[in-house]
Write an enzyme that holds these catalytic residues in place. Structure first.
Site, PDB file in Angstrom:
ATOM      1  N   PHE A 277       0.830  -1.211   0.000  1.00 54.96           N
ATOM      2  CA  PHE A 277       0.000   0.000   0.000  1.00 54.96           C
ATOM      3  C   PHE A 277       0.870   1.270   0.000  1.00 54.96           C
ATOM      4  CE2 PHE A 277      -2.062   2.768   3.449  1.00 54.96           C
ATOM      5  CZ  PHE A 277      -2.667   3.613   2.535  1.00 54.96           C
TER       6      PHE A 277
ATOM      7  N   ASP B 156      10.100  -7.296  -3.229  1.00 53.92           N
ATOM      8  CA  ASP B 156       8.882  -7.669  -2.510  1.00 53.92           C
ATOM      9  C   ASP B 156       8.644  -9.161  -2.633  1.00 53.92           C
ATOM     10  OD1 ASP B 156       5.984  -7.716  -1.663  1.00 53.92           O
ATOM     11  OD2 ASP B 156       6.263  -5.549  -1.743  1.00 53.92           O
ATOM     12  N   ASN B 157       8.097  -9.764  -1.567  1.00 51.92           N
ATOM     13  CA  ASN B 157       7.756 -11.197  -1.671  1.00 51.92           C
ATOM     14  C   ASN B 157       6.255 -11.384  -1.936  1.00 51.92           C
ATOM     15  OD1 ASN B 157       6.518 -10.674   0.761  1.00 51.92           O
ATOM     16  ND2 ASN B 157       7.510 -12.315   1.902  1.00 51.92           N
TER      17      ASN B 157
ATOM     18  N   PHE C  25       3.689 -10.976  -0.167  1.00 50.45           N
ATOM     19  CA  PHE C  25       2.857 -11.581   0.883  1.00 50.45           C
ATOM     20  C   PHE C  25       1.575 -10.769   1.045  1.00 50.45           C
ATOM     21  CE2 PHE C  25       2.109 -11.797   5.678  1.00 50.45           C
ATOM     22  CZ  PHE C  25       1.234 -12.852   5.558  1.00 50.45           C
TER      23      PHE C  25
ATOM     24  N   ASP D 130      12.500 -12.270  -0.799  1.00 53.14           N
ATOM     25  CA  ASP D 130      12.135 -12.153   0.609  1.00 53.14           C
ATOM     26  C   ASP D 130      13.291 -11.494   1.347  1.00 53.14           C
ATOM     27  OD1 ASP D 130      11.588 -12.783   3.393  1.00 53.14           O
ATOM     28  OD2 ASP D 130      10.030 -14.104   2.581  1.00 53.14           O
TER      29      ASP D 130
ATOM     30  N   ASN E 269      19.617  -7.441   7.000  1.00 48.19           N
ATOM     31  CA  ASN E 269      20.071  -7.576   5.605  1.00 48.19           C
ATOM     32  C   ASN E 269      20.114  -6.234   4.885  1.00 48.19           C
ATOM     33  OD1 ASN E 269      20.570 -10.312   5.600  1.00 48.19           O
ATOM     34  ND2 ASN E 269      18.431 -10.839   5.155  1.00 48.19           N
TER      35      ASN E 269
ATOM     36  N   TYR F 217       4.829  -7.711  15.933  1.00 44.50           N
ATOM     37  CA  TYR F 217       4.968  -6.505  15.109  1.00 44.50           C
ATOM     38  C   TYR F 217       5.612  -5.366  15.916  1.00 44.50           C
ATOM     39  CZ  TYR F 217       3.556  -2.655  11.992  1.00 44.50           C
ATOM     40  OH  TYR F 217       3.532  -1.561  11.154  1.00 44.50           O
TER      41      TYR F 217
ATOM     42  N   LYS G  43       9.380  -4.118  15.335  1.00 44.39           N
ATOM     43  CA  LYS G  43       9.745  -2.778  14.871  1.00 44.39           C
ATOM     44  C   LYS G  43      10.671  -2.094  15.872  1.00 44.39           C
ATOM     45  CE  LYS G  43       7.512  -2.212  10.940  1.00 44.39           C
ATOM     46  NZ  LYS G  43       8.103  -1.808   9.663  1.00 44.39           N
TER      47      LYS G  43
ATOM     48  N   TYR H 200      23.696   0.109  13.765  1.00 47.70           N
ATOM     49  CA  TYR H 200      24.489   0.228  12.528  1.00 47.70           C
ATOM     50  C   TYR H 200      24.982   1.662  12.337  1.00 47.70           C
ATOM     51  CZ  TYR H 200      24.075  -4.419  10.458  1.00 47.70           C
ATOM     52  OH  TYR H 200      24.205  -5.756  10.188  1.00 47.70           O
TER      53      TYR H 200
HETATM   54  N1  LIG Z   1      -0.201   1.621   6.681  1.00 49.66           N
HETATM   55  C1  LIG Z   1      -0.030   2.090   7.882  1.00 49.66           C
HETATM   56  O1  LIG Z   1      -0.976   2.660   8.453  1.00 49.66           O
HETATM   57  C2  LIG Z   1       1.303   1.953   8.565  1.00 49.66           C
HETATM   58  C3  LIG Z   1       1.430   2.466   9.876  1.00 49.66           C
HETATM   59  C4  LIG Z   1       2.646   2.346  10.507  1.00 49.66           C
HETATM   60  C5  LIG Z   1       3.726   1.774   9.882  1.00 49.66           C
HETATM   61  N2  LIG Z   1       3.586   1.283   8.607  1.00 49.66           N
HETATM   62  C6  LIG Z   1       4.765   0.651   8.007  1.00 49.66           C
HETATM   63  O2  LIG Z   1       4.871   1.006   6.643  1.00 49.66           O
HETATM   64  C7  LIG Z   1       5.349  -0.114   5.892  1.00 49.66           C
HETATM   65  C8  LIG Z   1       4.404  -0.401   4.745  1.00 49.66           C
HETATM   66  O3  LIG Z   1       3.121  -0.711   5.276  1.00 49.66           O
HETATM   67  P1  LIG Z   1       1.851  -0.930   4.342  1.00 49.66           P
HETATM   68  O4  LIG Z   1       0.670  -0.396   5.040  1.00 49.66           O
HETATM   69  O5  LIG Z   1       2.160  -0.469   2.972  1.00 49.66           O
HETATM   70  O6  LIG Z   1       1.738  -2.512   4.377  1.00 49.66           O
HETATM   71  P2  LIG Z   1       1.568  -3.550   3.188  1.00 49.66           P
HETATM   72  O7  LIG Z   1       1.308  -4.857   3.819  1.00 49.66           O
HETATM   73  O8  LIG Z   1       0.595  -3.043   2.186  1.00 49.66           O
HETATM   74  O9  LIG Z   1       3.013  -3.517   2.528  1.00 49.66           O
HETATM   75  C9  LIG Z   1       4.092  -4.278   3.019  1.00 49.66           C
HETATM   76  C10 LIG Z   1       4.829  -4.836   1.818  1.00 49.66           C
HETATM   77  O10 LIG Z   1       5.951  -5.612   2.271  1.00 49.66           O
HETATM   78  C11 LIG Z   1       5.945  -6.844   1.585  1.00 49.66           C
HETATM   79  N3  LIG Z   1       6.601  -7.827   2.466  1.00 49.66           N
HETATM   80  C12 LIG Z   1       6.160  -8.308   3.641  1.00 49.66           C
HETATM   81  N4  LIG Z   1       7.047  -9.176   4.155  1.00 49.66           N
HETATM   82  C13 LIG Z   1       8.080  -9.230   3.274  1.00 49.66           C
HETATM   83  C14 LIG Z   1       9.282  -9.956   3.224  1.00 49.66           C
HETATM   84  N5  LIG Z   1       9.623 -10.805   4.201  1.00 49.66           N
HETATM   85  N6  LIG Z   1      10.097  -9.789   2.160  1.00 49.66           N
HETATM   86  C15 LIG Z   1       9.776  -8.935   1.155  1.00 49.66           C
HETATM   87  N7  LIG Z   1       8.633  -8.226   1.138  1.00 49.66           N
HETATM   88  C16 LIG Z   1       7.799  -8.371   2.205  1.00 49.66           C
HETATM   89  C17 LIG Z   1       4.502  -7.159   1.323  1.00 49.66           C
HETATM   90  O11 LIG Z   1       4.300  -8.091   0.295  1.00 49.66           O
HETATM   91  C18 LIG Z   1       3.965  -5.782   0.977  1.00 49.66           C
HETATM   92  O12 LIG Z   1       4.132  -5.481  -0.381  1.00 49.66           O
HETATM   93  C19 LIG Z   1       5.504  -1.272   6.865  1.00 49.66           C
HETATM   94  O13 LIG Z   1       6.858  -1.369   7.262  1.00 49.66           O
HETATM   95  C20 LIG Z   1       4.636  -0.863   8.030  1.00 49.66           C
HETATM   96  O14 LIG Z   1       5.117  -1.424   9.232  1.00 49.66           O
HETATM   97  C21 LIG Z   1       2.395   1.361   7.946  1.00 49.66           C
END
Ligand SMILES: NC(=O)c1ccc[n+]([C@@H]2O[C@H](COP(=O)([O-])OP(=O)(O)OC[C@H]3O[C@@H](n4cnc5c(N)ncnc54)[C@H](O)[C@@H]3O)[C@@H](O)[C@H]2O)c1
Length: 406
Positions: free
Chosen positions: A97, A117-118, A120, A142, A183, A229, A233, A243
């Protein structure tokens, strides 16, 4: 601004278009986003066109009623950037997203973008409009496994972000946060790339301080259902600053608060998508607890501005990015119900009920960012009112449902 120049890729598309944002009357709202200082300023209309082609590919309806879809062959117009100014940028989680909107903006700015991206929780559809573009690469990988590439900036987003997604396989969520971040920090160390971690307001847990400043250490249950989660984080932040201290990695940490917008997953279990989907289907909106828990929601385009500014400013401490406009969940339920019922995209229902259910475990009662740091050091604050972000999200969900895309 003349939007027609951005639509030249649709020249050959003489098939009938379904309802689109173009059919939604201009509202008396914000219509541009971004910051000229870093080249991220863009017209909202340009961004909107990117949500649509993927659900409205050119199609032919055959005589027997069979629908044939055609692949998109040309690309949205982007800014020209001289090769000297063009960064090579890695976005992990770029098919998700937030990541896909970040990719859109970085592409718009003229950079070269590699998405890792994986899939998921993300989807190729979210970035399909860039596939094949000479500035864009999509890698299925991944982050738990090491990855080698030469880049100058890394936006590390990869991590499932909503409770049903991160609780689906909690051990994997922890691995993604810990091993994935190691990584990517290792990659930043080797390539001397600047590294930005998307952390979360969840690191504050169920906060005893309100609103939350970056100096607050949090109130997190380390063994609860959200711990994979929240603690994941927290350790990702610890790794980032380790790092920085130990290996001189140039780091940035964004603590993101609740965000909404097009391309949110309808199945993410979050209050906004739940309410919108329930209202569109004419089901009762399910309120957990008394509905007096408060939340603030920022529009995804504001968040993307904040991420790009943070990456490009010289500020290494964590920064909250969120909207300070606070609403109770109950207020949200009513606002969403009204917006779904009055949105210009037609609705099959004209009445929606609101239903109270028992509170969810470890659900924070209050969550609101203090964004004075972002204002002071990034010159950032949300431009979109919650109401506009919500309305645009509602319209997008309704278009998706009308298209049968979700
Ligand atoms: N959307 C929110 O409200 C929000 C709030 C706080 C923090 N975040 C952070 O922002 C980031 C993006 O969130 P989002 O809402 O777009 O979530 P999302 O689930 O839509 O996107 C996460 C993406 O990471 C990919 N992914 C997950 N595990 C993976 C792995 N092991 N290897 C490779 N790709 C992997 C998923 O396929 C997905 O495309 C995240 O780190 C989340 O913690 C989002």
């Amino acid at each position: 601004m003349d939007h027609s120049k951005y639509n030249d890729n649709n020249d050959n598309n003489n098939n009938e278009q379904p309802n689109t944002f173009a059919s939604i009357p201009e509202r008396d709202y914000v219509n541009t986003v971004g910051h000229a200082s870093v080249g991220s300023d863009v017209d909202l209309a340009w961004l909107r066109q990117l949500y649509l082609p993927k659900v409205s590919p050119e199609k032919t309806i055959l005589e027997d009623g069979t629908v044939q879809y055609h692949m998109q062959r040309s690309y949205p117009a982007i800014r020209q950037l001289s090769p000297a100014k063009r960064e090579r940028i890695l976005v992990t989680g770029g098919a998700g997203f937030v990541g896909s909107h970040l990719v859109d903006r970085l592409m718009w700015m003229g950079h070269e973008v590699i998405v890792l991206d994986n899939f998921f929780t993300g989807s190729k559809r979210n970035v399909q409009h860039w596939i094949g573009h000479p500035h864009f690469e999509l890698v299925s990988h991944d982050v738990v496994d090491p990855f080698m590439i030469e880049v100058s900036q890394i936006y590390h987003l990869a991590c499932p972000a909503s409770p049903p997604h991160y609780q689906y396989n909690p051990t994997k969520t922890v691995k993604t946060s810990v091993m994935g971040t190691i990584n990517m920090l290792g990659l930043a160390k080797r390539t001397k790339a600047r590294f930005l971690l998307t952390s979360t307001s969840e690191i504050y847990g169920d906060p005893e301080e309100h609103p939350q400043k970056e100096t607050y250490w949090g109130h997190v249950n380390p063994i609860g259902p959200r711990a994979c989660y929240d603690e994941g984080k927290r350790i990702a932040e610890t790794l980032t600053y380790s790092y920085m201290r130990q290996n001189d990695v140039d780091v940035r940490v964004a603590r993101i608060f609740n965000t909404l917008g097009p391309r949110m997953s309808p199945a993410d279990g979050r209050v906004v998508s739940n309410f919108i989907m329930q209202a569109i289907k004419g089901e009762p909106l399910t309120l957990y607890g008394d509905g007096d828990q408060t939340r603030s929601f920022q529009y995804v385009h504001d968040l993307v501005d904040g991420l790009i500014l943070l990456m490009n400013k010289n500020f290494m401490e964590p920064v909250n990015l969120g909207n300070t406009e606070e609403y109770t969940i109950k207020d949200f339920a009513y606002m969403i119900r009204d917006q779904v019922l009055t949105s210009p995209v037609p609705t099959p229902v004209n009445e929606v009920e609101i239903k109270i259910l028992p509170a969810a475990m470890d659900d924070p009662k209050k969550r609101k960012p203090d964004i004075s740091r972002a204002k002071k050091y990034l010159g950032w604050e949300p431009r979109f009112a919650v109401k506009q972000g919500l309305q645009e999200t509602v319209d997008w969900f309704k278009l998706q449902v009308a298209e049968g895309a979700i």
